[in-house]
Design an enzyme around this catalytic site. Structure first.
Site, mmCIF file in Angstrom:
data_model
loop_
_atom_site.group_PDB
_atom_site.id
_atom_site.type_symbol
_atom_site.label_atom_id
_atom_site.label_comp_id
_atom_site.label_asym_id
_atom_site.label_seq_id
_atom_site.Cartn_x
_atom_site.Cartn_y
_atom_site.Cartn_z
ATOM 1 C CB ILE A 178 -35.368 105.086 117.778
ATOM 2 C CG1 ILE A 178 -34.874 105.293 119.081
ATOM 3 C CG2 ILE A 178 -35.666 103.417 117.846
ATOM 4 C CD1 ILE A 178 -35.879 105.172 120.280
ATOM 5 C CG ASN A 202 -32.618 117.588 127.158
ATOM 6 O OD1 ASN A 202 -32.391 118.606 127.765
ATOM 7 N ND2 ASN A 202 -33.841 117.772 126.122
ATOM 8 C CE LYS A 211 -43.093 107.867 123.647
ATOM 9 N NZ LYS A 211 -43.082 107.862 122.131
ATOM 10 C CG ASN A 246 -32.238 105.459 129.483
ATOM 11 O OD1 ASN A 246 -33.224 104.514 130.376
ATOM 12 N ND2 ASN A 246 -32.238 106.499 129.771
ATOM 13 C CE1 TYR A 305 -41.413 111.228 125.097
ATOM 14 C CE2 TYR A 305 -40.600 110.681 127.314
ATOM 15 C CZ TYR A 305 -40.650 110.395 126.125
ATOM 16 O OH TYR A 305 -40.202 109.086 125.693
ATOM 17 C CB SER A 343 -41.054 105.730 127.021
ATOM 18 O OG SER A 343 -40.245 105.998 127.980
HETATM 19 C C1 UD1 Z 1 -35.458 110.495 129.660
HETATM 20 C C2 UD1 Z 1 -36.756 110.584 130.253
HETATM 21 C C3 UD1 Z 1 -37.475 109.440 129.353
HETATM 22 C C4 UD1 Z 1 -37.238 109.450 128.126
HETATM 23 C C5 UD1 Z 1 -35.753 109.511 127.693
HETATM 24 C C6 UD1 Z 1 -35.540 109.581 126.235
HETATM 25 C C7 UD1 Z 1 -36.892 111.760 132.443
HETATM 26 C C8 UD1 Z 1 -37.192 111.605 133.516
HETATM 27 N N1 UD1 Z 1 -36.973 110.588 131.518
HETATM 28 O O1 UD1 Z 1 -34.579 109.424 130.593
HETATM 29 O O2 UD1 Z 1 -38.724 109.436 129.958
HETATM 30 O O3 UD1 Z 1 -37.907 108.228 127.506
HETATM 31 O O4 UD1 Z 1 -35.052 110.483 128.382
HETATM 32 O O5 UD1 Z 1 -34.469 109.505 125.991
HETATM 33 O O6 UD1 Z 1 -36.408 112.704 131.986
HETATM 34 N N2 UD1 Z 1 -27.575 112.376 133.154
HETATM 35 C C9 UD1 Z 1 -26.683 113.052 133.888
HETATM 36 N N3 UD1 Z 1 -25.953 114.135 133.184
HETATM 37 C C10 UD1 Z 1 -26.508 114.646 131.824
HETATM 38 C C11 UD1 Z 1 -27.423 113.877 131.394
HETATM 39 C C12 UD1 Z 1 -27.957 112.714 132.012
HETATM 40 O O7 UD1 Z 1 -26.160 112.732 135.017
HETATM 41 O O8 UD1 Z 1 -25.902 115.634 131.339
HETATM 42 C C13 UD1 Z 1 -28.013 111.267 134.112
HETATM 43 C C14 UD1 Z 1 -29.497 111.384 134.447
HETATM 44 O O9 UD1 Z 1 -29.742 111.866 135.687
HETATM 45 C C15 UD1 Z 1 -29.811 110.065 134.524
HETATM 46 C C16 UD1 Z 1 -29.034 109.239 133.330
HETATM 47 O O10 UD1 Z 1 -27.932 110.156 133.303
HETATM 48 O O11 UD1 Z 1 -29.641 109.448 135.611
HETATM 49 C C17 UD1 Z 1 -29.606 109.131 132.191
HETATM 50 O O12 UD1 Z 1 -30.464 110.288 131.711
HETATM 51 P P1 UD1 Z 1 -31.008 110.590 130.071
HETATM 52 O O13 UD1 Z 1 -30.105 110.025 129.396
HETATM 53 O O14 UD1 Z 1 -31.579 111.998 130.119
HETATM 54 O O15 UD1 Z 1 -32.239 109.570 130.203
HETATM 55 P P2 UD1 Z 1 -33.388 109.493 131.184
HETATM 56 O O16 UD1 Z 1 -33.615 110.580 132.238
HETATM 57 O O17 UD1 Z 1 -33.374 107.985 132.076
#
Ligand code: UD1
Length: 338
Positions: free
Chosen positions: A13, A200, A155, A181, A151, A126
């Site tokens: 960012i 992740n 925040k 996001n 984490y 966040s």
């Molecule tokens: C996560 C963090 C959030 C942080 C953000 C930073 C958690 C609970 N929250 O957000 O605090 O600010 O990252 O970018 O961890 N998904 C899949 N498969 C994957 C990866 C993700 O299905 O391989 C899904 C997740 O289950 C979720 C969505 O995609 O429903 C978004 O996931 P992600 O991009 O990791 O963001 P958050 O979990 O929302």
């Protein structure tokens, strides 16, 4: 020319925000320890704006080193503070690493702002501070709840540290931007997200799967109480998000309230399946994916009410989801080629 200091300015960012400040006519000083980014990002920034920002490879949690930068740039009008660790899972395993870095970093930044009389801070917060809200969309008045991870807790605590510091000082003002996001990359594909190791987050996992670096995407759960059963988030283009920092600094420079919080999202929720479909249709790439169990700690759905930012900052997200996922794909292709 007004000067801003951007900590974490070579990160995902941060780098997009440097570009937007330079485009808006600010001089930018970047501080980054390069723990989760590379020096070549500066070349990417320069190729977009024609300006290489002043750069210090410094860790914001190193008190003495940080002070030298503030001393040299005490004419800055604002600090935009991104530098922090951000991996939720890692923070659960190594909480002290997160508390030490993320909290000490902010304390050092604030101490130097007071010492060198730099009055304005924009803090990178966040939507994680809202947890799973009872009512959607979330406004800035939605209650902040106990954090799910160290984490998230950093925040929440950092927002509190900022409020306490403002209350005790005469000349410090701040805006916390609560991001939803962030996804996508600059339209030039000269800067973008560079995850270390296995990503992740959803979008980098999708683009790395499509390019062949990963076998398949795991969709974490299709049994949520949502229209298609997959979890819903508010995915915002990183350049739109970056622009919010410029308008936030302009508001601080216009003597706004001493502390304000804004949600920065699109105001629209998209499910994981909708993101996969948007990726496939806007890039023409077929994605391998399978449905697996829910990921521990994930919430079901969250999206922003952005009317406060729309009205007070005169800011709104403009880039479509299709363009945004396409920009992430263009960036991934460029990264793999280089
Ligand atoms: C996560 C963090 C959030 C942080 C953000 C930073 C958690 C609970 N929250 O957000 O605090 O600010 O990252 O970018 O961890 N998904 C899949 N498969 C994957 C990866 C993700 O299905 O391989 C899904 C997740 O289950 C979720 C969505 O995609 O429903 C978004 O996931 P992600 O991009 O990791 O963001 P958050 O979990 O929302």
């Amino acid at each position: 020319m007004q000067k801003v200091i951007i900590t974490g300015g070579t990160g995902y960012i941060g780098s997009h925000t440097v570009v937007e400040f330079q485009n808006a006519g600010f001089e930018v000083v970047v501080i980054d320890n390069l723990s989760n980014s590379v020096i070549e990002v500066l070349t990417g920034i320069e190729s977009i704006t024609g300006i290489r920002p002043i750069f210090y490879q410094i860790d914001v949690s190193e008190t003495k080193d940080l002070e030298t930068v503030f001393k040299d740039h005490k004419d800055a009008v604002a600090v935009i503070h991104f530098a922090a660790y951000k991996a939720v899972g890692e923070s659960v395993k190594e909480p002290l690493k997160y508390y030490q870095n993320n909290i000490q970093g902010l304390v050092n930044v604030l101490s130097n702002m007071i010492k060198y009389d730099i009055p304005n801070l924009v803090f990178s917060s966040s939507c994680t501070v809202y947890g799973q809200p009872e009512k959607l969309p979330v406004t800035e008045d939605t209650p902040v709840v106990k954090a799910e991870s160290p984490y998230g807790n950093t925040k929440k605590i950092n927002e509190e540290i900022i409020v306490d510091t403002i209350n005790s000082s005469e000349n410090l003002n701040a805006i916390s931007l609560r991001y939803f996001n962030p996804i996508g990359a600059h339209i030039s594909a000269n800067i973008g997200e560079l995850p270390l190791g296995v990503p992740n987050n959803l979008l980098p996992y999708i683009t790395q799967t499509a390019i062949g670096l990963r076998k398949e995407l795991s969709v974490f759960g299709d049994d949520y109480n949502t229209p298609d059963g997959t979890a819903i988030r508010d995915y915002i283009n990183v350049c739109d998000l970056a622009k919010a920092h410029v308008v936030a600094v302009k508001r601080l420079l216009n003597n706004a309230l001493r502390y304000e919080v804004f949600n920065i999202g699109t105001g629209k929720g998209s499910s994981v399946m909708e993101i996969i479909n948007a990726f496939e249709s806007s890039t023409g790439q077929k994605l391998n994916y399978k449905i697996v169990d829910r990921r521990a700690g994930d919430i079901e759905q969250v999206w922003a009410d952005t009317s406060k930012a729309n009205k007070i900052l005169c800011w709104k997200a403009e880039i479509s989801l299709d363009e945004t996922v396409k920009s992430a794909w263009e960036w991934e292709k460029k990264v793999q080629k280089s």
